[in-house]
Enzyme design. Structure first.
Site, PDB file in Angstrom:
ATOM      1  N   LYS A 182       0.843  -1.215   0.000  1.00 38.67           N
ATOM      2  CA  LYS A 182       0.000   0.000   0.000  1.00 38.67           C
ATOM      3  C   LYS A 182       0.870   1.254   0.000  1.00 38.67           C
ATOM      4  O   LYS A 182       0.468   2.301  -0.497  1.00 38.67           O
ATOM      5  CB  LYS A 182      -1.000  -0.031   1.151  1.00 38.67           C
ATOM      6  CG  LYS A 182      -0.404  -0.039   2.571  1.00 38.67           C
ATOM      7  CD  LYS A 182      -0.089   1.311   3.112  1.00 38.67           C
ATOM      8  CE  LYS A 182       0.662   1.264   4.427  1.00 38.67           C
ATOM      9  NZ  LYS A 182       1.047   2.582   4.924  1.00 38.67           N
ATOM     10  N   THR A 239      -3.754   5.423   3.523  1.00 34.38           N
ATOM     11  CA  THR A 239      -2.457   5.994   3.140  1.00 34.38           C
ATOM     12  C   THR A 239      -2.522   6.767   1.826  1.00 34.38           C
ATOM     13  O   THR A 239      -1.744   7.690   1.614  1.00 34.38           O
ATOM     14  CB  THR A 239      -1.401   4.861   3.071  1.00 34.38           C
ATOM     15  OG1 THR A 239      -1.573   4.020   4.208  1.00 34.38           O
ATOM     16  CG2 THR A 239      -0.004   5.402   3.097  1.00 34.38           C
TER      17      THR A 239
END
Ligand SMILES: NC(=O)C1=CN([C@@H]2O[C@H](COP(=O)(O)OP(=O)(O)OC[C@H]3O[C@@H](n4cnc5c(N)ncnc54)[C@H](OP(=O)(O)O)[C@@H]3O)[C@@H](O)[C@H]2O)C=CC1
Ligand SMILES: O=C(CO)COP(=O)(O)O
Length: 317
Positions: A182, A239
């Site tokens: 990620k 994120t």
């Protein structure tokens, strides 16, 4: 079960603050400075007071005597840290708190711990969580992965706090991949936003980035359900959309053509290179990861990276 957190960066400190709600916790720092006296980690987590149950030490053997050791050093430092202190960790339960893939080996934190310390019990704690949120007592949910389910259950119970809800899995590969990959996609999203390519481009990168995460995870025999959980979809959402994220901010600065402080921990940069190399070795197509590798190595600018992605042959979703 006694707990020590090894590594007093933002995340290690935040976890120690949260866990100290349950009982005594030791926080080991290689340079504790005046943290114990100030009752605060001003360098890494300013404004978050240490509760009474948190003690700080610079004595590693002392901290490593605890039953559960949370290892919160950056991914690319993990192997050397474990090797340097191997005699203290040999039969311990070790919980990696870092997110990344090792550049030299293409391995994640659990695999590195297993390689360096074959007699220890390795686990990983990962998922969507900014250190400041945890330290401030805001509600957060994380994934604890341990291949041995009984030990995982004990860890889940020991690491749950009033504001930290822990889910459990035995899929360590999926959990470590979710947290590592990620960050790479967050750099891509930041770069697109920084270059003014718009929120639709970011949504496309998140979605197609998620497809890359699932592709690699499937190839490495992770459970696809793990990637759709907290370590995967959850952490990707956080994120790729928040300027609190250092990976996203690195991307923003690349997109804007600005410099970035090299002292800031940005796990996705080395991980993009590691995963790009791994994908080539496995014959996997991960075009967004390859673009991020090009961006962090300065081989590519954002405009060309996006043109490359848009001009690829059309395919089914
Ligand atoms: N910050 C966050 O919100 C979150 C971070 N994480 C993950 O946690 C991990 C650590 O990140 P974070 O705490 O934010 O990073 P920081 O940059 O805040 O801190 C890194 C810490 O690692 C220590 N360290 C670095 N190299 C070594 C070494 N060779 N031996 C021992 N200690 C070392 C540093 O020590 P010193 O202070 O002495 O330099 C510092 O305490 C990363 O993998 C990150 O992805 C996960 C979730 C949330
Ligand atoms: O892992 C994190 C949130 O879950 C922290 O993200 P950054 O390392 O990008 O700041």
């Amino acid at each position: 079960m006694s707990i020590a957190v090894l590594g007093a960066g933002a995340f290690g400190t935040a976890l120690a603050i949260s866990l100290a709600q349950n009982g005594p916790v030791i926080l080991w720092a290689r340079d504790p400075g005046d943290m114990a006296h100030l009752r605060e980690n001003r360098a890494r987590l300013p404004g978050c007071r240490f509760p009474d149950g948190l003690s700080v030490t610079g004595d590693l053997p002392d901290a490593a005597a605890a039953d559960i050791l949370l290892i919160a050093v950056p991914m690319q430092k993990l192997r050397a840290f474990l090797s340097d202190h191997a005699k203290h960790f040999a039969d311990k339960t070790l919980v990696a708190c870092c997110k990344g893939i090792e550049l030299e080996s293409g391995l994640g934190p659990v695999a590195v711990m297993s390689e360096v310390l074959p007699t220890a019990t390795p686990a990983i704690l990962t998922g969507p969580s900014f250190a400041t949120d945890i330290a401030r007592g805001l509600p957060t949910a994380l994934t604890l992965a341990c291949a041995e389910d009984k030990k995982g259950l004990r860890l889940q119970q020991s690491l749950t706090t009033p504001n930290l809800r822990i889910y459990r899995t035995t899929d360590t590969i999926g959990a470590e991949l979710g947290g590592a990959l990620k960050n790479v996609i967050a750099i891509a999203c930041g770069a697109a936003m920084g270059a003014g390519l718009g929120e639709s481009a970011r949504a496309a990168l998140m979605t197609r980035g998620y497809a890359e995460m699932q592709r690699l995870a499937a190839r490495l025999h992770a459970d696809p359900r793990t990637l759709s959980g907290l370590s995967g979809f959850g952490d990707l959402s956080l994120t790729c959309t928040s300027t609190q994220s250092r990976n996203y901010r690195l991307g923003l600065s690349i997109g804007k053509g600005e410099g970035f402080d090299p002292a800031v921990t940005v796990e996705g940069a080395a991980t993009a290179l590691a995963v790009d190399a791994l994908a080539r070795k496995l014959g996997l197509d991960l075009p967004i990861t390859a673009a991020v590798a090009g961006l962090v190595e300065n081989r590519l600018d954002v405009k060309s990276a996006m043109e490359n992605l848009l001009s690829r042959p059309l395919k089914e979703e």
